[in-house]
Design an enzyme around this catalytic site. Structure first.
Site, PDB file in Angstrom:
ATOM      1  N   LYS A  13       0.751  -1.236  -0.492  1.00  0.00           N
ATOM      2  CA  LYS A  13      -0.325  -0.325  -0.060  1.00  0.00           C
ATOM      3  C   LYS A  13       0.620   1.212   0.038  1.00  0.00           C
ATOM      4  O   LYS A  13       0.724   2.440  -0.729  1.00  0.00           O
ATOM      5  CB  LYS A  13      -0.520  -0.168   0.974  1.00  0.00           C
ATOM      6  CG  LYS A  13      -1.697  -0.994   1.121  1.00  0.00           C
ATOM      7  CD  LYS A  13      -2.765  -1.202   2.711  1.00  0.00           C
ATOM      8  CE  LYS A  13      -1.963  -0.704   3.763  1.00  0.00           C
ATOM      9  NZ  LYS A  13      -1.889  -2.270   4.371  1.00  0.00           N
ATOM     10  N   ARG A  88      -9.787   0.841   9.419  1.00  0.00           N
ATOM     11  CA  ARG A  88      -9.058  -0.255   9.365  1.00  0.00           C
ATOM     12  C   ARG A  88      -9.721  -1.500  10.064  1.00  0.00           C
ATOM     13  O   ARG A  88      -9.749  -2.670  10.815  1.00  0.00           O
ATOM     14  CB  ARG A  88      -7.663   0.149  10.329  1.00  0.00           C
ATOM     15  CG  ARG A  88      -6.345  -0.924   9.140  1.00  0.00           C
ATOM     16  CD  ARG A  88      -5.107  -0.820  10.715  1.00  0.00           C
ATOM     17  NE  ARG A  88      -4.161  -1.420  10.040  1.00  0.00           N
ATOM     18  CZ  ARG A  88      -3.357  -0.497   9.351  1.00  0.00           C
ATOM     19  NH1 ARG A  88      -3.182   0.281   8.898  1.00  0.00           N
ATOM     20  NH2 ARG A  88      -1.410  -1.463   9.462  1.00  0.00           N
ATOM     21  N   ARG A 123      11.868  -5.921   4.677  1.00  0.00           N
ATOM     22  CA  ARG A 123      11.263  -5.113   4.639  1.00  0.00           C
ATOM     23  C   ARG A 123      12.238  -3.916   5.413  1.00  0.00           C
ATOM     24  O   ARG A 123      12.007  -4.020   6.585  1.00  0.00           O
ATOM     25  CB  ARG A 123      10.156  -4.923   5.284  1.00  0.00           C
ATOM     26  CG  ARG A 123       9.636  -3.644   4.982  1.00  0.00           C
ATOM     27  CD  ARG A 123       7.490  -3.358   4.392  1.00  0.00           C
ATOM     28  NE  ARG A 123       6.782  -3.460   5.984  1.00  0.00           N
ATOM     29  CZ  ARG A 123       5.822  -2.578   6.269  1.00  0.00           C
ATOM     30  NH1 ARG A 123       4.739  -2.534   5.323  1.00  0.00           N
ATOM     31  NH2 ARG A 123       5.310  -3.340   7.666  1.00  0.00           N
ATOM     32  N   ARG A 156      11.102  -2.604  11.189  1.00  0.00           N
ATOM     33  CA  ARG A 156      10.566  -2.229  12.241  1.00  0.00           C
ATOM     34  C   ARG A 156      10.403  -3.036  13.015  1.00  0.00           C
ATOM     35  O   ARG A 156      10.260  -4.359  12.894  1.00  0.00           O
ATOM     36  CB  ARG A 156       9.446  -1.472  11.352  1.00  0.00           C
ATOM     37  CG  ARG A 156       8.927  -0.116  10.901  1.00  0.00           C
ATOM     38  CD  ARG A 156       8.443  -0.284  10.140  1.00  0.00           C
ATOM     39  NE  ARG A 156       6.404  -1.045  10.833  1.00  0.00           N
ATOM     40  CZ  ARG A 156       5.770  -0.822   9.281  1.00  0.00           C
ATOM     41  NH1 ARG A 156       5.372   0.013   8.899  1.00  0.00           N
ATOM     42  NH2 ARG A 156       4.773  -1.651  10.311  1.00  0.00           N
ATOM     43  N   ARG A 167      -0.023  -9.447  13.107  1.00  0.00           N
ATOM     44  CA  ARG A 167      -0.649  -8.451  11.773  1.00  0.00           C
ATOM     45  C   ARG A 167      -1.454  -8.968  11.039  1.00  0.00           C
ATOM     46  O   ARG A 167      -2.769  -8.184  10.449  1.00  0.00           O
ATOM     47  CB  ARG A 167       0.271  -7.879  11.953  1.00  0.00           C
ATOM     48  CG  ARG A 167       0.519  -6.326  12.439  1.00  0.00           C
ATOM     49  CD  ARG A 167       2.498  -6.111  12.488  1.00  0.00           C
ATOM     50  NE  ARG A 167       1.973  -5.121  11.346  1.00  0.00           N
ATOM     51  CZ  ARG A 167       2.872  -4.634  10.309  1.00  0.00           C
ATOM     52  NH1 ARG A 167       4.129  -5.722  10.431  1.00  0.00           N
ATOM     53  NH2 ARG A 167       2.705  -4.064   9.640  1.00  0.00           N
TER      54      ARG A 167
END
Ligand code: ADP
Ligand code: ZN
Length: 211
Positions: A13, A88, A123, A156, A167
């Site tokens: 996203k 969300r 990531r 992260r 998640r």
């Protein structure tokens, strides 16, 4: 254009948001980035959010709704915006409706869970400016350094494998129902996330040119 981006964490996203933002000249409003900035600056909201983020849970609706409402009132949102990571939950979507915001589309980027887990491990993010990278799919020009602001890139904490699974569960339970919500409103567009960013981008831009 007023656009919502939907998709599992790590579906891409943020990357698509950056590209659309530049092409349509509208700001991206990333609740994840805003919350991380608050956390970094040690604000009260940031402190409140920390335990939720670290566990891979959602920050309470009223907190996120408050920051989005404030942000949407700023001048640069007048000609449109991209919401990345908001809403969300169904209550967040209802709150957005109640603010009188009429979106043009909710674009969902579809990526299989197995692929998500693989992607998240690579990531990297820039904590200074919010830009995101991937060790395989979206390498920075210089290893470990942000293209935009030259700060050092980080992993992260909530991208650690166990948190990622949390998640994903949260996504399926609380966020995925938004697809039905926006489908019922005639606003849902889905795009199959591709292995190469540029291929996903081509599908995204083609879909947006039709709304
Ligand atoms: P991703 O890039 O994986 O989609 P984000 O950066 O958007 O993740 O969000 C990271 C974390 O910030 C979430 O796991 C959640 O704790 C919090 N968060 C972000 N947006 C929201 C939201 N709209 N509602 C509740 N929590 C949120
Ligand atoms: Zn940066």
């Amino acid at each position: 254009m007023k656009l919502i981006l939907l998709g599992a964490p790590g579906a891409g996203k943020g990357t698509q948001a950056e590209i659309i933002s530049e092409k349509y000249n509208i700001p991206t409003i990333s609740t994840g980035n805003m919350i991380r900035a608050a956390l970094k600056n040690g604000t009260e909201m940031g402190l409140k959010a920390k335990s939720y983020i670290d566990a891979g849970a959602l920050v309470p609706d009223e907190v996120v709704i408050g920051i989005v409402k404030e942000r949407l009132n700023e001048d640069d949102c007048k000609n449109g915006f991209i919401l990345d990571g908001f809403p969300r939950t169904i209550p967040q979507a209802e709150a957005l409706d109640n603010m009188g915001v009429e979106i043009d589309a909710a674009l969902s980027i579809e990526v299989a869970d197995s692929e998500i887990v693989k992607r998240m491990s690579g990531r990297r993010v820039c904590l200074a400016c919010g830009a995101s990278y991937h060790t395989e799919y979206k390498k920075p020009l210089k290893d470990g350094i942000c293209n935009v602001c030259s700060a050092e890139l980080s992993i992260r904490k909530d991208d650690e494998p166990e948190t990622v699974l949390n998640r994903l569960n949260v996504y399926h339970e609380q966020t995925e129902p938004l697809k039905d919500y926006y489908r019922a409103a005639g606003k849902l567009i889905t795009v199959e996330g591709q292995e190469e960013v540029k291929d996903t981008t081509a599908l995204t831009l083609a879909a947006l040119s039709e709304i």
